[in-house]
Design an enzyme around this catalytic site. Sequence first.
Site, PDB file in Angstrom:
ATOM      1  N   GLN A 155      14.693  -9.414  -3.583  1.00 34.85           N
ATOM      2  CA  GLN A 155      13.245 -10.057  -3.410  1.00 34.85           C
ATOM      3  C   GLN A 155      12.839 -10.943  -4.742  1.00 34.85           C
ATOM      4  OE1 GLN A 155       9.914  -8.052  -1.476  1.00 34.85           O
ATOM      5  NE2 GLN A 155       9.143  -7.858  -3.400  1.00 34.85           N
TER       6      GLN A 155
ATOM      7  N   SER B 205       9.469   5.311  -3.522  1.00 35.30           N
ATOM      8  CA  SER B 205       9.276   4.336  -2.490  1.00 35.30           C
ATOM      9  C   SER B 205       8.290   4.794  -1.400  1.00 35.30           C
ATOM     10  CB  SER B 205      10.499   4.154  -1.806  1.00 35.30           C
ATOM     11  OG  SER B 205      10.517   3.326  -0.584  1.00 35.30           O
TER      12      SER B 205
ATOM     13  N   GLU C 191      11.763  -4.444 -10.148  1.00 39.25           N
ATOM     14  CA  GLU C 191      13.031  -4.605 -10.208  1.00 39.25           C
ATOM     15  C   GLU C 191      13.880  -3.938  -9.015  1.00 39.25           C
ATOM     16  OE1 GLU C 191      16.476  -3.988 -13.420  1.00 39.25           O
ATOM     17  OE2 GLU C 191      14.261  -3.716 -14.411  1.00 39.25           O
TER      18      GLU C 191
ATOM     19  N   HIS D 172       4.058   1.482  -8.128  1.00 40.68           N
ATOM     20  CA  HIS D 172       3.106   0.344  -8.038  1.00 40.68           C
ATOM     21  C   HIS D 172       2.238   0.412  -9.120  1.00 40.68           C
ATOM     22  CE1 HIS D 172       3.778   1.257  -3.378  1.00 40.68           C
ATOM     23  NE2 HIS D 172       4.228   0.017  -3.677  1.00 40.68           N
TER      24      HIS D 172
ATOM     25  N   GLY E 276       0.855  -1.476   0.096  1.00 37.46           N
ATOM     26  CA  GLY E 276       0.107   0.078   0.055  1.00 37.46           C
ATOM     27  C   GLY E 276       0.763   1.241  -0.072  1.00 37.46           C
ATOM     28  N   ALA E 277       0.110   2.299   0.221  1.00 37.12           N
ATOM     29  CA  ALA E 277       0.867   3.653   0.165  1.00 37.12           C
ATOM     30  C   ALA E 277       1.408   3.673  -1.456  1.00 37.12           C
ATOM     31  CB  ALA E 277       2.056   3.978   1.185  1.00 37.12           C
TER      32      ALA E 277
HETATM   33  P1  AMP Z   1       6.090  -2.576  -1.657  1.00 35.55           P
HETATM   34  O1  AMP Z   1       4.635  -1.982  -1.408  1.00 35.55           O
HETATM   35  O2  AMP Z   1       7.257  -1.630  -1.323  1.00 35.55           O
HETATM   36  O3  AMP Z   1       6.204  -3.938  -0.820  1.00 35.55           O
HETATM   37  O4  AMP Z   1       6.325  -2.821  -3.283  1.00 35.55           O
HETATM   38  C1  AMP Z   1       5.315  -3.606  -4.052  1.00 35.55           C
HETATM   39  C2  AMP Z   1       5.952  -3.794  -5.384  1.00 35.55           C
HETATM   40  O5  AMP Z   1       6.132  -2.547  -6.139  1.00 35.55           O
HETATM   41  C3  AMP Z   1       7.264  -4.605  -5.316  1.00 35.55           C
HETATM   42  O6  AMP Z   1       7.311  -5.380  -6.354  1.00 35.55           O
HETATM   43  C4  AMP Z   1       8.099  -3.567  -5.452  1.00 35.55           C
HETATM   44  O7  AMP Z   1       9.445  -3.950  -6.207  1.00 35.55           O
HETATM   45  C5  AMP Z   1       7.688  -2.763  -6.596  1.00 35.55           C
HETATM   46  N1  AMP Z   1       8.119  -1.178  -6.246  1.00 35.55           N
HETATM   47  C6  AMP Z   1       8.387  -0.639  -5.206  1.00 35.55           C
HETATM   48  N2  AMP Z   1       8.732   0.826  -5.793  1.00 35.55           N
HETATM   49  C7  AMP Z   1       9.056   0.576  -7.097  1.00 35.55           C
HETATM   50  C8  AMP Z   1       9.506   1.610  -8.098  1.00 35.55           C
HETATM   51  N3  AMP Z   1       9.842   2.863  -7.804  1.00 35.55           N
HETATM   52  N4  AMP Z   1       9.359   1.387  -9.419  1.00 35.55           N
HETATM   53  C9  AMP Z   1       8.983  -0.056  -9.536  1.00 35.55           C
HETATM   54  N5  AMP Z   1       8.462  -0.814  -8.698  1.00 35.55           N
HETATM   55  C10 AMP Z   1       8.482  -0.354  -7.625  1.00 35.55           C
END
Ligand code: AMP
Length: 283
Positions: free
Chosen positions: A153, A185, A148, A37, A31-32
Amino acid sequence: MQIITEPGQMQTIAEKLRLNRQCIGVVMTMGALHEGHLSLVKLAQKTAGIVILTIFVNPSQFAEHEDLHKYPRPFENDAALAKAAGVDFLFAPEAESIYPENYQTTVTCSAVAKRFEGEMRPDHFKGVATIVTKLFNITKPHIAVFGEKDAQQLAVIRRLVEDLNMPIKIVEAPIVREKNGLAVSSRNIYLSIQERDAAAILYKGICHAKMRVAEEDNNLQNIAQEIEEMINATPGCRSDYVSFVDETRFEPVETAEKGREYRLLLAMYSGTVRLIDNGKIRA
Ligand code: AMP
């Protein structure tokens, strides 16, 4: 867009979609929601007829001292963004329905999960592998898109899917960055303006590596050292690790072989906020 909170209900819907020969794509998030995303959602929509977005701040991948309780949870805004992006189902379960009282099973992945984030955050990848497995079983996707941005992960998930014979195609999405190069992020909101500016050093480090390798310098260990020095010379910044790795095994590489591709992994603190980034480097 339908919002689902019960794992059983999500499973029933996914099963029906499969029986109707729909191709299901899943995007898993905490989320957020941000542009990164949403780029994953777009990529999923290119291949899959139905996109399920999951939002779950997974307690088992956070260590005691980490930010589980202060992690941003702007659910209304997330739901509006997901709907506007054309998500079909938003699956947002409560922690109690994912990990009920007598919950006992975990999934672990060994070698690729051992170093870097695995070392800095013990049990993190056990939490990730477990929740990803559970969310695969709940959403029953044909494809799953991961960023990526979290390269290690992604490597863990690729191993998981291959090792446990999961019939799911893993799609990799490129990193979305802010204007100054900082990877977008959910945790960037913790940064002050100064810390955010300083954090751009991560991207400068990646550019520096590309330039140095293009100059035909094959001493990756030296280049990593130079980047650590650049980070530590930036006000308020402290390097955690900088290393070139072999893409699939996630083992450090000291010397580059011409024509091969490596991944540069970086982790640092800007103020008290820990940030990770990475870039592909071809020798
Ligand atoms: P998270 O909510 O941070 O767990 O991220 C969820 C998904 O979004 C994961 O597959 C991350 O790798 C991807 N993600 C997070 N930040 C980015 C970004 N800046 N660019 C592309 N994918 C992202």
